[in-house]
Design a protein around this motif. Structure first.
Motif, PDB file in Angstrom:
ATOM      1  N   ASN B  36       0.842  -1.202   0.000  1.00 30.50           N
ATOM      2  CA  ASN B  36       0.000   0.000   0.000  1.00 30.50           C
ATOM      3  C   ASN B  36       0.873   1.245   0.000  1.00 30.50           C
ATOM      4  OD1 ASN B  36      -2.094  -1.753   2.258  1.00 30.50           O
ATOM      5  ND2 ASN B  36      -2.609  -1.253   0.161  1.00 30.50           N
ATOM      6  N   GLY B  37       0.442   2.222  -0.758  1.00 29.13           N
ATOM      7  CA  GLY B  37       1.147   3.504  -0.758  1.00 29.13           C
ATOM      8  C   GLY B  37       2.436   3.522  -1.552  1.00 29.13           C
ATOM      9  N   GLY B  39       2.725   3.651  -4.845  1.00 28.86           N
ATOM     10  CA  GLY B  39       2.645   4.529  -6.014  1.00 28.86           C
ATOM     11  C   GLY B  39       1.976   3.905  -7.232  1.00 28.86           C
ATOM     12  N   LYS B  40       1.297   2.785  -7.037  1.00 28.33           N
ATOM     13  CA  LYS B  40       0.674   2.083  -8.163  1.00 28.33           C
ATOM     14  C   LYS B  40      -0.440   2.917  -8.796  1.00 28.33           C
ATOM     15  CE  LYS B  40      -0.479  -1.397  -5.504  1.00 28.33           C
ATOM     16  NZ  LYS B  40      -0.003  -0.839  -4.222  1.00 28.33           N
ATOM     17  N   SER B  41      -1.331   3.447  -7.924  1.00 34.59           N
ATOM     18  CA  SER B  41      -2.432   4.260  -8.455  1.00 34.59           C
ATOM     19  C   SER B  41      -1.887   5.545  -9.067  1.00 34.59           C
ATOM     20  CB  SER B  41      -3.432   4.612  -7.357  1.00 34.59           C
ATOM     21  OG  SER B  41      -4.058   3.443  -6.898  1.00 34.59           O
ATOM     22  N   THR B  42      -0.863   6.100  -8.414  1.00 35.36           N
ATOM     23  CA  THR B  42      -0.263   7.329  -8.935  1.00 35.36           C
ATOM     24  C   THR B  42       0.258   7.107 -10.348  1.00 35.36           C
ATOM     25  OG1 THR B  42       0.349   7.930  -6.680  1.00 35.36           O
ATOM     26  CG2 THR B  42       1.498   9.069  -8.456  1.00 35.36           C
ATOM     27  N   TYR B  53      -0.932  15.556 -10.342  1.00 35.29           N
ATOM     28  CA  TYR B  53       0.456  15.097 -10.212  1.00 35.29           C
ATOM     29  C   TYR B  53       1.363  15.863 -11.165  1.00 35.29           C
ATOM     30  CZ  TYR B  53      -2.030  11.388  -7.876  1.00 35.29           C
ATOM     31  OH  TYR B  53      -2.847  10.699  -7.022  1.00 35.29           O
ATOM     32  N   HIS B 207      -3.484  -6.677  -5.740  1.00 39.18           N
ATOM     33  CA  HIS B 207      -2.797  -7.189  -4.552  1.00 39.18           C
ATOM     34  C   HIS B 207      -2.846  -8.712  -4.485  1.00 39.18           C
ATOM     35  CE1 HIS B 207      -1.902  -3.416  -2.613  1.00 39.18           C
ATOM     36  NE2 HIS B 207      -3.149  -2.998  -2.776  1.00 39.18           N
TER      37      HIS B 207
HETATM   38  N1  LIG Z   1      -3.255  13.706  -4.343  1.00 43.88           N
HETATM   39  C1  LIG Z   1      -2.370  13.291  -3.400  1.00 43.88           C
HETATM   40  N2  LIG Z   1      -2.020  14.134  -2.412  1.00 43.88           N
HETATM   41  C2  LIG Z   1      -1.135  13.757  -1.468  1.00 43.88           C
HETATM   42  N3  LIG Z   1      -0.570  12.555  -1.426  1.00 43.88           N
HETATM   43  C3  LIG Z   1      -0.874  11.670  -2.374  1.00 43.88           C
HETATM   44  C4  LIG Z   1      -1.799  12.000  -3.416  1.00 43.88           C
HETATM   45  N4  LIG Z   1      -1.933  10.941  -4.229  1.00 43.88           N
HETATM   46  C5  LIG Z   1      -1.106   9.990  -3.697  1.00 43.88           C
HETATM   47  N5  LIG Z   1      -0.488  10.437  -2.619  1.00 43.88           N
HETATM   48  C6  LIG Z   1       0.459   9.656  -1.781  1.00 43.88           C
HETATM   49  O1  LIG Z   1       1.348   8.980  -2.653  1.00 43.88           O
HETATM   50  C7  LIG Z   1       1.612   7.690  -2.181  1.00 43.88           C
HETATM   51  C8  LIG Z   1       1.266   6.655  -3.231  1.00 43.88           C
HETATM   52  O2  LIG Z   1      -0.119   6.566  -3.343  1.00 43.88           O
HETATM   53  P1  LIG Z   1      -0.853   5.580  -4.343  1.00 43.88           P
HETATM   54  O3  LIG Z   1      -2.317   5.824  -4.240  1.00 43.88           O
HETATM   55  O4  LIG Z   1      -0.256   5.714  -5.682  1.00 43.88           O
HETATM   56  O5  LIG Z   1      -0.480   4.171  -3.718  1.00 43.88           O
HETATM   57  P2  LIG Z   1      -0.924   2.724  -4.163  1.00 43.88           P
HETATM   58  O6  LIG Z   1       0.319   1.979  -4.475  1.00 43.88           O
HETATM   59  O7  LIG Z   1      -1.936   2.775  -5.216  1.00 43.88           O
HETATM   60  O8  LIG Z   1      -1.530   2.155  -2.812  1.00 43.88           O
HETATM   61  P3  LIG Z   1      -2.777   1.149  -2.542  1.00 43.88           P
HETATM   62  O9  LIG Z   1      -2.258  -0.223  -2.726  1.00 43.88           O
HETATM   63  O10 LIG Z   1      -3.128   1.397  -1.118  1.00 43.88           O
HETATM   64  O11 LIG Z   1      -3.864   1.505  -3.483  1.00 43.88           O
HETATM   65  C9  LIG Z   1       0.840   7.535  -0.893  1.00 43.88           C
HETATM   66  O12 LIG Z   1       1.684   7.798   0.177  1.00 43.88           O
HETATM   67  C10 LIG Z   1      -0.231   8.581  -0.994  1.00 43.88           C
HETATM   68  O13 LIG Z   1      -0.637   9.043   0.265  1.00 43.88           O
END
Ligand SMILES: Nc1ncnc2c1ncn2[C@@H]1O[C@H](COP(=O)(O)OP(=O)(O)OP(=O)(O)O)[C@@H](O)[C@H]1O
Ligand SMILES: [Mg+2]
Lengths: 409, 253
Positions: B36-37, B39-42, B53, B207
């Motif tokens: 989690n966290g 950066g996958k969704s990012t 972003y 996941h």
């Molecule tokens: N708009 C935003 N503002 C501030 N922080 C952000 C933003 N978008 C993402 N983050 C931060 O960037 C990091 C990566 O987030 P992301 O959503 O990409 O994770 P993820 O890999 O998709 O996680 P998960 O498995 O929980 O979905 C996290 O720490 C998140 O809090």
């Protein structure tokens, strides 16, 4: 517009009229003169009438003919009011009557500077009567038009006898012209009768529209009012619904779409004067540019009005940083067994919503239009007559496209 | 089809992606996993063009009309019109806009971009019905506001419905499996598989191995703290399922 101009316009309206009407004009001018220029009162806290009237010029030099063809839609019973002259349809369905009185000294609204101004200019009165048990299927459409820049004071009275049912759309259209409409409407709803009433303003960017609408609803009657401020420099609407007897139900729906320097001010008052009366109110605004939108919703629950239920909601969508929305609920409750709720919200379109649309190939501007339309739809979907609803849906959509696609954020 | 080179990105000054390299070819399925966290969704949102972003370095080259083109200059709608589709981890609720309108507007935008005629409502509805059937979705979903009041699983199905209608070349499916019951997972996987061809590619963010049993990936990548720390074939996912991330992360900490 100074007082001399008002006197001049009133004198023009006198031409060819009876002595009684001239006297009526004079009386109202006199009353108005004592208060001129119109002072700022609590009721007009956000809307200084003086400055709007100062902007208004009575310039009748340029006349553009109006084509009525586009208004010939047979799904409506259409009444055109061109330059203050009412043109009645040749044929009317059974049980529906329309009368034009040329000595219209009736009091249609509470006394105020505005009503005196209207009454100093009023030329005629259209009375619509719907007989007992009559259901008028086709919506009645009253269109007010002007071929020149002018000052108009339309007056209308509609009376639904017991168990009658009808839908009425009043539209003011003054594109490209500088007009001032000061309007009055009076509605009488007898036992079990039902009226759906839309008041639509589609004005040119320099035009003003002020109106006073008063409805009296008897036993088990229903009155639904829609105030739609689509375009115009100033739209100031006063609505008063009096729920007089048990079972009377009132609905008030307001939609205001404002951009650039447009100013919309809606003031609704619902009086619950009897027990077992109900009302519902929803006001929504979409505001862009440097425009202003004001909603004042007053609900009075009188001492004997027990078991009343009343709800009020105001929601605003701001599309720019400089647009302003003011929401003023005012509840005065003098009975103890009542259900009364109110709430107001102001929001913006979220980036995530817009991105969701964009990620599906819909460009941002179109996304915003669709989202704004979705916001307005909650009001439009309250219209029960399908023909009117469809018509208003497309009017609102094209208005949103015209207005908000042009303005960058 | 897409080539990501040394991509770095931040939000509000905080660096989230720290040099991503990823190449996906036509016909391939890639899975991206990671804690989690990480950066996958990012990463998925940046490929789709989310304005929140800031891309601070690197390139995203994507094949448009046979030519690799850096798409960072394109707005999100243009990217979608070129066939990039993002299935959201958290689909947005849009009150007041019906699912039908939303689908029709996006379909027509994409048709217009490809120089195709718009479909009228009736024909579009026919087209829609066939896709609804594949996903075992009720027609009543069309009248409802987009995602409003949908259950978690229904929202995910609705994303795949949109994908099926838009027929993208590159699909980024961000945790499409989360929230789906076992039957729904099969239905959705079946839907995604039926859209697969030699000409398109899929990036799955997930996941769980469960989804990968149905949609079999050609490559699996592990994203951790904004970097791909390991890539492998489908067996990597099985290994992760068994051992978790600790053994990989240990070296990174
Ligand atoms: N708009 C935003 N503002 C501030 N922080 C952000 C933003 N978008 C993402 N983050 C931060 O960037 C990091 C990566 O987030 P992301 O959503 O990409 O994770 P993820 O890999 O998709 O996680 P998960 O498995 O929980 O979905 C996290 O720490 C998140 O809090
Ligand atoms: Mg995520």
């Amino acid at each position: 517009m100074d007082f001399e101009t008002i006197e001049k316009i009133s004198a023009q309206k006198d031409q060819g009229q009876t002595e009684t009407l001239k006297r009526f004009h004079r009386q109202n001018l006199d009353r108005l003169s004592q208060n001129w220029p119109i002072k700022k009162t609590e009721e007009y806290k956000f809307t200084g009438l003086k400055s709007f009237f100062d902007e208004f010029e009575n310039d009748q030099s340029s006349t553009k003919p109006v084509s009525l063809d586009s208004y010939l839609d047979h799904s409506f019973i259409t009444v055109v009011c061109l330059n203050g002259e009412v043109q009645l349809p040749v044929e009317l369905p059974l049980g529906l009557k329309m009368i034009i009185s040329s000595e219209p000294t009736d009091q249609l609204a509470p006394e105020s500077d505005l009503s005196h101004l209207h009454q100093a200019m009023r030329k005629n009165l259209l009375t619509i009567i719907i007989d007992k048990n009559t259901i008028v299927e086709k919506p009645i459409r009253l269109i007010y038009l002007s071929s020149t820049s002018s000052f108009e004071a339309p007056a209308m009275k509609i009376h639904l006898k017991s168990f009658a049912k009808a839908s009425l759309v009043e539209e003011i259209q003054t594109p490209e012209r500088r007009c001032c409409f000061v309007q009055q409407a009076m509605i009488e709803i007898e036992e079990g009768a039902k009226l759906e009433h839309l008041q639509v303003s589609k004005l040119g960017p320099t035009s003003l529209h002020l109106s006073q609408t008063t409805a009296n609803v008897s036993k088990h009657g229903t009155y639904s009012n829609f105030l739609l401020n689509l375009t115009g420099r100033l739209n100031r609407k006063n609505l008063e619904i009096n729920l007089l007897e048990a079972g009377a139900h009132g609905e008030s729906y307001n939609l205001y779409l404002t951009s650039s320097n447009e100013h919309s001010d809606m003031q609704t008052v619902i009086h619950h004067k009897a027990a077992d009366t109900t009302s519902n109110q929803l006001a929504k605004g979409i505001l862009d540019g440097e425009s202003k939108g004001i909603f004042t919703g007053k609900i009075f629950i009188h001492p004997k009005a027990q078991r009343v239920s009343s709800g009020q909601t105001n929601k605003n969508l701001l599309l720019s940083k400089k647009a302003q929305a003011h929401s003023q609920p005012q509840l005065e409750i003098f009975a103890d067994d009542v259900k009364c709720s109110h709430g107001s919200t102001t929001g913006q379109l979220s980036d995530d919503e817009i991105f969701y649309f964009e990620s599906r190939g819909i460009p941002a501007k179109k996304a915003k239009t669709l989202l704004a339309f979705g916001f307005a739809l909650e009001i439009v979907s309250k219209i029960t007559h399908p023909i009117i609803r469809k018509n208003i849906e497309s009017v609102v959509m094209s208005c949103l496209k015209d207005k908000f696609q042009l303005e960058a954020r | 089809m897409i080539e990501i080179k040394n991509l770095t990105a931040s939000v509000d000054g905080k660096e989230i992606l720290k040099g991503i390299n990823l190449t996906v070819k036509k016909g391939e399925v890639h899975a991206i996993m990671g804690p989690n966290g990480s950066g996958k969704s990012t990463l998925s949102k940046i490929i789709a063009g989310h304005p929140a972003y800031e891309v601070t370095g690197g390139e995203i080259n994507y094949e448009i009309n046979g030519k690799m083109t850096n798409i960072l200059e394109l707005d999100p709608a243009q990217r979608a019109q070129e066939g990039i589709f993002l299935g959201f981890q958290y689909p947005i609720e849009v009150p007041g806009v019906s699912n039908f309108t939303f689908l029709k507007e996006s379909f027509n935008e994409i048709c217009a971009h490809q120089g195709l005629d718009k479909m009228d409502d009736e024909n579009f509805l026919k087209h829609l019905r066939s896709k609804l059937k594949v996903l075992e979705m009720n027609e009543s979903f069309l009248e409802r506001s987009v995602n409003e009041g949908f259950s978690g699983g229904e929202k995910k199905k609705n994303e795949i419905l949109q994908m099926a209608i838009l027929n993208p070349r590159l699909s980024l499916l961000d945790e499409t499996d989360s929230g789906l019951d076992i039957d729904a997972l099969k239905i959705v996987a079946n839907g995604v598989n039926s859209l697969k061809s030699r000409f398109n590619a899929t990036i799955l963010v997930t996941h769980y191995q469960r989804l990968l049993d149905y949609i079999v990936p050609d490559y699996v990548h592990v994203l951790y703290k904004g970097k791909i720390i390991k890539s492998g074939d489908k067996s990597l996912a099985l290994e992760l399922e068994e051992k978790g991330y600790d053994w990989l992360i240990a070296g990174e900490k």
